[in-house]
Design an enzyme around this catalytic site. Structure first.
Site, PDB file in Angstrom:
ATOM      1  CB  CYS A  48      -1.186   0.402   1.175  1.00 29.24           C
ATOM      2  SG  CYS A  48      -1.937   1.704   1.328  1.00 29.24           S
ATOM      3  CB  CYS A 123      -9.004  -3.850 -11.311  1.00 24.41           C
ATOM      4  SG  CYS A 123      -8.963  -2.783 -12.525  1.00 24.41           S
TER       5      CYS A 123
END
Length: 134
Positions: A48, A123
């Site tokens: 992240c 995605c």
């Protein structure tokens, strides 16, 4: 919901670029085929960009030709969280967020026939992740 990584809006804005903030904290989307990881084949871990939590591994990345990096499975079952997204009228989707900080990553789609082991396509916006090469 409480996350492992909690920051005020002001702290997130100081930590992220304007574009990163828009995608990660406001659930924006980068334009297709513009992200840095759309076509990369580099071996490593995708973390992240907001908090550094491990999200996906390169061995689960595949070519979906959709314009964004695609993965068929998170690095760990607890790495991401999903929630219904009804932001596009008449087109319900499932949003993917970092389980550690709640940042928006992208969407997950099921049953598209890619032939992946999970039949899922995560995605993910390139700007929402950072590749840590092995």
């Amino acid at each position: 919901m409480a996350y492992k990584v909690e920051k005020s809006d002001e702290e997130w804005r100081a930590h992220l670029t304007d574009e990163e903030y828009h995608v990660l904290r406001e659930a924006g989307t980068e334009r297709p085929f513009t992200g840095e990881y759309t076509d990369t084949k580099t071996v490593g871990v995708y973390a992240c960009r907001a908090c550094g939590a491990e999200l996906f591994r390169s061995e689960t990345k595949f070519d979906s030709h959709c314009g964004w990096p695609s993965f068929y499975d998170p690095a760990d079952t607890d790495a991401v969280e999903t929630r219904p997204d009804h932001s596009l009228p008449g087109r319900p989707r499932t949003e993917v967020r970092c389980a550690a900080c709640g940042s928006h990553l992208g969407h997950v789609f099921e049953g598209e026939g890619y032939g992946t082991p999970t039949d899922l396509r995560y995605c993910i916006n390139s700007i929402a992740i950072r590749l840590e090469e092995s």
